[in-house]
Design a protein around this motif. Structure first.
Motif, PDB file in Angstrom:
ATOM      1  N   ALA A 124       6.204 -20.404 -14.101  1.00 22.80           N
ATOM      2  CA  ALA A 124       4.822 -20.259 -14.555  1.00 22.80           C
ATOM      3  C   ALA A 124       3.946 -19.524 -13.551  1.00 22.80           C
ATOM      4  CB  ALA A 124       4.215 -21.640 -14.840  1.00 22.80           C
ATOM      5  N   ASP A 125       4.331 -19.540 -12.280  1.00 24.76           N
ATOM      6  CA  ASP A 125       3.442 -19.041 -11.227  1.00 24.76           C
ATOM      7  C   ASP A 125       4.229 -18.196 -10.227  1.00 24.76           C
ATOM      8  OD1 ASP A 125       1.590 -18.598  -9.248  1.00 24.76           O
ATOM      9  OD2 ASP A 125       1.071 -20.705  -8.941  1.00 24.76           O
ATOM     10  N   LYS A 126       3.917 -16.915 -10.167  1.00 22.90           N
ATOM     11  CA  LYS A 126       4.610 -16.005  -9.258  1.00 22.90           C
ATOM     12  C   LYS A 126       4.253 -16.249  -7.791  1.00 22.90           C
ATOM     13  CE  LYS A 126       7.044 -13.581 -12.149  1.00 22.90           C
ATOM     14  NZ  LYS A 126       8.528 -13.645 -12.121  1.00 22.90           N
ATOM     15  N   ARG A 225      11.797 -24.093 -18.560  1.00 18.12           N
ATOM     16  CA  ARG A 225      10.917 -23.037 -18.058  1.00 18.12           C
ATOM     17  C   ARG A 225       9.504 -23.279 -18.576  1.00 18.12           C
ATOM     18  NH1 ARG A 225      14.591 -17.568 -19.223  1.00 18.12           N
ATOM     19  NH2 ARG A 225      16.587 -18.385 -18.409  1.00 18.12           N
ATOM     20  N   ASP A 226       8.592 -22.475 -18.105  1.00 22.66           N
ATOM     21  CA  ASP A 226       7.198 -22.568 -18.539  1.00 22.66           C
ATOM     22  C   ASP A 226       7.119 -22.518 -20.068  1.00 22.66           C
ATOM     23  OD1 ASP A 226       4.365 -22.575 -18.374  1.00 22.66           O
ATOM     24  OD2 ASP A 226       4.338 -20.384 -18.527  1.00 22.66           O
ATOM     25  N   GLY A 227       6.374 -23.464 -20.644  1.00 18.24           N
ATOM     26  CA  GLY A 227       6.198 -23.514 -22.090  1.00 18.24           C
ATOM     27  C   GLY A 227       7.190 -24.399 -22.816  1.00 18.24           C
ATOM     28  N   GLU A 228       8.163 -24.956 -22.093  1.00 18.82           N
ATOM     29  CA  GLU A 228       9.192 -25.774 -22.740  1.00 18.82           C
ATOM     30  C   GLU A 228       8.973 -27.279 -22.542  1.00 18.82           C
ATOM     31  OE1 GLU A 228      12.582 -22.259 -22.369  1.00 18.82           O
ATOM     32  OE2 GLU A 228      12.959 -24.195 -21.416  1.00 18.82           O
ATOM     33  N   TYR A 229       7.809 -27.622 -21.987  1.00 14.59           N
ATOM     34  CA  TYR A 229       7.467 -29.041 -21.827  1.00 14.59           C
ATOM     35  C   TYR A 229       5.958 -29.193 -21.904  1.00 14.59           C
ATOM     36  CZ  TYR A 229       7.107 -33.744 -19.817  1.00 14.59           C
ATOM     37  OH  TYR A 229       6.840 -35.073 -19.621  1.00 14.59           O
ATOM     38  N   ASN A 230       5.527 -30.205 -22.661  1.00 15.90           N
ATOM     39  CA  ASN A 230       4.100 -30.508 -22.787  1.00 15.90           C
ATOM     40  C   ASN A 230       3.779 -31.704 -21.895  1.00 15.90           C
ATOM     41  OD1 ASN A 230       1.569 -31.625 -23.730  1.00 15.90           O
ATOM     42  ND2 ASN A 230       1.773 -30.344 -25.550  1.00 15.90           N
ATOM     43  N   PHE A 231       3.034 -31.469 -20.829  1.00 14.26           N
ATOM     44  CA  PHE A 231       2.741 -32.538 -19.873  1.00 14.26           C
ATOM     45  C   PHE A 231       1.850 -33.633 -20.463  1.00 14.26           C
ATOM     46  CE2 PHE A 231       4.162 -29.241 -16.966  1.00 14.26           C
ATOM     47  CZ  PHE A 231       4.881 -29.959 -16.025  1.00 14.26           C
ATOM     48  N   LYS A 232       1.068 -33.289 -21.495  1.00 17.44           N
ATOM     49  CA  LYS A 232       0.189 -34.292 -22.106  1.00 17.44           C
ATOM     50  C   LYS A 232       0.960 -35.226 -23.019  1.00 17.44           C
ATOM     51  CE  LYS A 232      -4.104 -31.610 -21.937  1.00 17.44           C
ATOM     52  NZ  LYS A 232      -5.207 -30.989 -22.738  1.00 17.44           N
ATOM     53  N   THR A 233       1.831 -34.661 -23.843  1.00 17.23           N
ATOM     54  CA  THR A 233       2.561 -35.485 -24.816  1.00 17.23           C
ATOM     55  C   THR A 233       3.931 -35.926 -24.306  1.00 17.23           C
ATOM     56  OG1 THR A 233       3.575 -33.554 -25.867  1.00 17.23           O
ATOM     57  CG2 THR A 233       1.407 -34.259 -26.697  1.00 17.23           C
ATOM     58  N   LYS A 235       6.554 -34.173 -24.399  1.00 19.89           N
ATOM     59  CA  LYS A 235       7.532 -33.663 -25.353  1.00 19.89           C
ATOM     60  C   LYS A 235       8.242 -32.445 -24.790  1.00 19.89           C
ATOM     61  CE  LYS A 235       6.617 -36.538 -28.777  1.00 19.89           C
ATOM     62  NZ  LYS A 235       7.621 -37.527 -29.246  1.00 19.89           N
ATOM     63  N   VAL A 236       9.563 -32.435 -24.941  1.00 15.74           N
ATOM     64  CA  VAL A 236      10.374 -31.313 -24.491  1.00 15.74           C
ATOM     65  C   VAL A 236      10.672 -30.397 -25.686  1.00 15.74           C
ATOM     66  CG1 VAL A 236      12.633 -30.636 -23.557  1.00 15.74           C
ATOM     67  CG2 VAL A 236      11.472 -32.666 -22.678  1.00 15.74           C
ATOM     68  N   LYS A 237      10.525 -29.104 -25.462  1.00 14.83           N
ATOM     69  CA  LYS A 237      10.916 -28.120 -26.486  1.00 14.83           C
ATOM     70  C   LYS A 237      12.385 -27.798 -26.240  1.00 14.83           C
ATOM     71  CE  LYS A 237       9.733 -23.536 -28.274  1.00 14.83           C
ATOM     72  NZ  LYS A 237       8.869 -22.333 -28.074  1.00 14.83           N
ATOM     73  N   LEU A 238      13.270 -28.445 -27.015  1.00 12.85           N
ATOM     74  CA  LEU A 238      14.697 -28.259 -26.819  1.00 12.85           C
ATOM     75  C   LEU A 238      15.098 -26.820 -27.111  1.00 12.85           C
ATOM     76  CD1 LEU A 238      16.100 -31.541 -28.423  1.00 12.85           C
ATOM     77  CD2 LEU A 238      15.931 -30.987 -25.986  1.00 12.85           C
ATOM     78  N   TRP A 239      16.051 -26.333 -26.338  1.00 16.68           N
ATOM     79  CA  TRP A 239      16.478 -24.944 -26.486  1.00 16.68           C
ATOM     80  C   TRP A 239      17.070 -24.674 -27.855  1.00 16.68           C
ATOM     81  CZ3 TRP A 239      20.908 -22.242 -27.544  1.00 16.68           C
ATOM     82  CH2 TRP A 239      20.841 -20.855 -27.302  1.00 16.68           C
ATOM     83  N   MET A 240      16.655 -23.571 -28.444  1.00 19.53           N
ATOM     84  CA  MET A 240      17.221 -23.080 -29.710  1.00 19.53           C
ATOM     85  C   MET A 240      17.427 -21.585 -29.559  1.00 19.53           C
ATOM     86  SD  MET A 240      17.737 -25.393 -32.064  1.00 19.53           S
ATOM     87  CE  MET A 240      17.792 -24.423 -33.562  1.00 19.53           C
ATOM     88  N   ASN A 241      18.517 -21.088 -30.085  1.00 17.84           N
ATOM     89  CA  ASN A 241      18.781 -19.657 -30.024  1.00 17.84           C
ATOM     90  C   ASN A 241      17.715 -18.899 -30.825  1.00 17.84           C
ATOM     91  OD1 ASN A 241      20.076 -17.172 -29.674  1.00 17.84           O
ATOM     92  ND2 ASN A 241      21.104 -17.427 -31.650  1.00 17.84           N
TER      93      ASN A 241
END
Length: 241
Positions: A124-126, A225-233, A235-241
């Motif tokens: 998320a941060d360079k 990676r950035d965008g694959e986890y919501n720190f508030k909820t 919730k993990v965005k599980l990998w999908m092709n």
């Protein structure tokens, strides 16, 4: 004015290694042995190492990433890390983790491993640099401290290592990947057939395994990676092709 840069550290590894090294066997005679460990020895080991990687990275801030207790990967596959049950942990491991967290801006998310925090924050941060001894972190597009030097792993290289890891699995974490596919075969497949999901699916299919099996292994191999986890909820965005 020099821009601030943050070193993201795998605290699990730093703590574990120091806690193991600090344990000393003592022979009391008559066949009696005990293990001895002192907190100050653990602290010295960790501080020496931290001083080294802070200097090598050129960073002026540190975030110490540590694993939570309710890991989401165990929901993906209950067998994940099940091979570690019953393994003795070093006596001062919890002390070491607490020390690192208290001193170096510790960050813990209950459902995530330290790897995932490193991956999310680093991608998320360079203005960050990731340190970990775990080769899995090469699946994250970010700056990394490798062998004393800061290097950039771009998205193309990170995606290669992610697909590679999905093929070879990780016996340490108890997921097997694609049967009969080791390091050399995985590299050959990806080089010759393309660094694509189709290459992975074809390798699994040749072993009589479905794409669903490949996806399960990919989700275990995936460092978030950035965008694959919501720190508030949480919730993990599980990998999908």
């Amino acid at each position: 004015m020099k821009k601030s840069r943050t070193l993201l550290v795998d605290g699990d590894i730093v703590a574990y290694k120091a806690a193991v090294v600090a344990e000393t066997p003592i022979d009391w005679g008559n066949g009696v042995w005990t293990l001895h460990a002192h907190e100050k020895d653990v602290i010295v080991l960790m501080e020496d190492f931290m001083s080294k990687i802070i200097e090598e990275s050129g960073c002026d801030k540190v975030i110490m990433c540590l694993s939570g207790d309710k890991l989401y990967r165990k929901d993906v596959a209950p067998y994940y890390k099940a091979n570690r049950k019953g393994t003795r942990k070093p006596m001062l491991l919890n002390f070491a983790k607490k020390y690192l967290g208290d001193k170096y801006n510790g960050k813990v998310e209950d459902r995530l491993e330290a790897d995932d925090l490193l991956g999310i924050l680093g991608s998320a941060d360079k203005n960050t640099v990731i340190w970990s001894a775990d080769k899995d972190l090469l699946t994250v597009p970010a700056y990394h401290l490798l062998d004393g030097k800061v290097v950039e792993v771009d998205e193309e290289e990170a995606d290669y290592w992610f697909l590679y890891q999905t093929l070879v699995g990780d016996s340490t974490d108890n997921y097997k990947g694609c049967p009969s596919v080791g390091a050399k075969t995985a590299d050959k497949l990806l080089q010759e057939n393309g660094t694509t999901w189709e290459t992975v699916v074809d390798a699994y299919a040749k072993q009589g395994l479905s794409e669903e099996v490949a996806i399960e292994n990919a989700r275990l191999a995936r460092i978030l990676r950035d965008g694959e986890y919501n720190f508030k909820t949480q919730k993990v965005k599980l990998w999908m092709n």
